[in-house]
Write an enzyme that holds these catalytic residues in place. Structure first.
Site, PDB file in Angstrom:
ATOM      1  N   ARG A 123       0.834  -1.202   0.000  1.00  0.00           N
ATOM      2  CA  ARG A 123       0.000   0.000   0.000  1.00  0.00           C
ATOM      3  C   ARG A 123       0.869   1.252   0.000  1.00  0.00           C
ATOM      4  O   ARG A 123       0.529   2.266  -0.625  1.00  0.00           O
ATOM      5  CB  ARG A 123      -0.900  -0.027   1.236  1.00  0.00           C
ATOM      6  CG  ARG A 123      -1.944   1.068   1.260  1.00  0.00           C
ATOM      7  CD  ARG A 123      -2.714   1.069   2.571  1.00  0.00           C
ATOM      8  NE  ARG A 123      -3.808   2.016   2.555  1.00  0.00           N
ATOM      9  CZ  ARG A 123      -4.415   2.480   3.642  1.00  0.00           C
ATOM     10  NH1 ARG A 123      -4.011   2.063   4.826  1.00  0.00           N
ATOM     11  NH2 ARG A 123      -5.406   3.327   3.563  1.00  0.00           N
ATOM     12  N   ASP A 183     -20.006   5.719   2.040  1.00  0.00           N
ATOM     13  CA  ASP A 183     -20.128   4.727   3.112  1.00  0.00           C
ATOM     14  C   ASP A 183     -21.402   4.987   3.926  1.00  0.00           C
ATOM     15  O   ASP A 183     -22.126   4.055   4.289  1.00  0.00           O
ATOM     16  CB  ASP A 183     -18.923   4.791   4.062  1.00  0.00           C
ATOM     17  CG  ASP A 183     -17.609   4.629   3.351  1.00  0.00           C
ATOM     18  OD1 ASP A 183     -16.914   3.638   3.603  1.00  0.00           O
ATOM     19  OD2 ASP A 183     -17.275   5.513   2.546  1.00  0.00           O
ATOM     20  N   ARG A 186     -24.454   3.858   2.073  1.00  0.00           N
ATOM     21  CA  ARG A 186     -24.598   2.406   2.197  1.00  0.00           C
ATOM     22  C   ARG A 186     -25.138   2.037   3.573  1.00  0.00           C
ATOM     23  O   ARG A 186     -25.989   1.151   3.715  1.00  0.00           O
ATOM     24  CB  ARG A 186     -23.241   1.735   1.965  1.00  0.00           C
ATOM     25  CG  ARG A 186     -22.753   1.815   0.517  1.00  0.00           C
ATOM     26  CD  ARG A 186     -21.287   1.447   0.411  1.00  0.00           C
ATOM     27  NE  ARG A 186     -20.840   1.357  -0.987  1.00  0.00           N
ATOM     28  CZ  ARG A 186     -19.603   1.577  -1.409  1.00  0.00           C
ATOM     29  NH1 ARG A 186     -18.659   1.907  -0.525  1.00  0.00           N
ATOM     30  NH2 ARG A 186     -19.282   1.473  -2.686  1.00  0.00           N
ATOM     31  N   HIS A 210     -11.945   6.386   5.379  1.00  0.00           N
ATOM     32  CA  HIS A 210     -12.699   5.668   4.347  1.00  0.00           C
ATOM     33  C   HIS A 210     -11.974   4.343   4.141  1.00  0.00           C
ATOM     34  O   HIS A 210     -11.123   4.200   3.269  1.00  0.00           O
ATOM     35  CB  HIS A 210     -12.732   6.472   3.049  1.00  0.00           C
ATOM     36  CG  HIS A 210     -13.323   5.725   1.883  1.00  0.00           C
ATOM     37  ND1 HIS A 210     -14.603   5.218   1.896  1.00  0.00           N
ATOM     38  CD2 HIS A 210     -12.796   5.377   0.682  1.00  0.00           C
ATOM     39  CE1 HIS A 210     -14.845   4.613   0.748  1.00  0.00           C
ATOM     40  NE2 HIS A 210     -13.761   4.683  -0.002  1.00  0.00           N
TER      41      HIS A 210
END
Length: 349
Positions: A123, A183, A186, A210
């Site tokens: 990452r 988010d 959802r 997030h």
């Protein structure tokens, strides 16, 4: 490859036919100088960028839409494809270019461009590549549109919003990450589905990163103005905390599920970002959970960007809502800030 969307030179030798088609009325005055057009630039014409562009067009949010990408052929193809729908859409001038000069005077610049993670890539390495990419994107946007609001959609959105803030030199209120706005949508959908109500009647926020360390604010959820958890307790209706955790986990996993099924997410983020654009450009002062500079809020002392319920308007972030967090939520939010900071401090700025 800048292309004018509305040429009127159809006559021989490029003769302007406007004068032949339209004659001015008598005693007419020129348009008021106080009136101006709204301009949005979208950087990156991948699946996410085009879903955002398409939603902005269908919702009539701008007078001018600019598309920027480094893939000239795809860029021109996307521009033409949208222009060919002109008869079915509100009138919007659409431009496309690899040259950032075309973004000059933008009211809102939406960055969706980002490097994709390679197999086996860490990452951190992915972030370093995105940092290099942002160094080529953000400074020219800031130079050509010094009064614009930057809206970052590229992931990991919180760290990249921090980078955009540093690279632009803008005040923090004019650099925003899309954060947990989607988010939270959802989250509201899952709660509404669970209780068989309309999602628009559910007030519920996901805050923090997030990502996996996001925080569900269960203590402040309300439906039709009724606080859910306190209502259940007063009515002595039992509920299991595990059920709540499973709903939150479903929010975190939902993007992964969509990606595994169709290869990418697009439509929901398109609607999410369009809702942010509307609140900003129309000065609606609506509350959205978006990634903002969190220093000074909820005991966070470092310069990190993470999502908090913020009021958005023409100036960008107008303020952060003072939402009550219980002790567990507060600690989780601080832990989320630490997670973002750990990644941030490893970057070679």
């Amino acid at each position: 490859m800048h292309k004018s969307p509305s040429g009127s030179t159809l006559g021989p030798g490029g003769l302007d036919l406007t004068q032949a088609f339209f004659r001015p009325i008598t005693n007419a005055a020129p348009p008021s100088p106080t009136k101006r057009q709204t301009k949005i630039s979208v950087i990156g014409v991948g699946n996410v960028g085009m879903a955002i562009a398409q939603t902005i067009l269908t919702q009539d949010l701008t007078d001018e839409l600019v598309l920027i990408d480094n893939k000239a052929d795809k860029l021109r193809g996307e521009m033409l494809d949208l222009q060919h729908a002109a008869a079915f859409l509100p009138r919007t001038k659409i431009y496309a270019s690899v040259d950032y000069a075309v973004t000059a005077g933008s009211d809102l610049c939406i960055i969706t461009a980002g490097a994709r993670q390679n197999a086996g890539e860490s990452r951190l390495n992915l972030l370093q590549r995105n940092l290099a990419l942002f160094k080529s994107i953000v400074p020219p946007l800031a130079r050509y549109s010094p009064q614009t609001v930057l809206l970052i959609v590229s992931n990991p959105v919180d760290v990249l919003t921090y980078l955009a803030w540093k690279l632009s030199g803008f005040p923090s209120n004019r650099v925003i990450g899309s954060g947990t706005n989607l988010d939270s949508s959802r989250f509201r959908f899952l709660i509404a589905d669970h209780l068989d109500v309309n999602a628009q009647d559910v007030q519920a926020y996901i805050v923090g990163e997030h990502g996996d360390s996001s925080v569900a604010l269960w203590s402040s959820i309300s439906i039709g103005g009724v606080p859910v958890l306190s209502f259940l307790e007063k009515q002595q209706i039992a509920y299991e905390k595990e059920t709540l955790e499973n709903i939150h986990k479903a929010v975190i996993d939902s993007a992964y599920e969509v990606i595994s099924l169709k290869g990418y997410t697009s439509w929901a983020i398109g609607y999410s970002v369009a809702s942010l654009a509307r609140s900003i450009l129309r000065d609606q002062r609506k509350i959205h959970p978006v990634s903002v500079l969190a220093k000074g809020f909820y005991g966070i002392s470092n310069e990190v960007f993470l999502s908090l319920p913020a009021q958005l308007g023409r100036g960008g972030v107008l303020g952060v809502t003072n939402v009550h967090l219980n002790e567990e939520e507060l600690q989780r939010l601080r832990d989320s800030a630490k997670t973002i900071l750990e990644v941030q401090t490893q970057l070679d700025l």
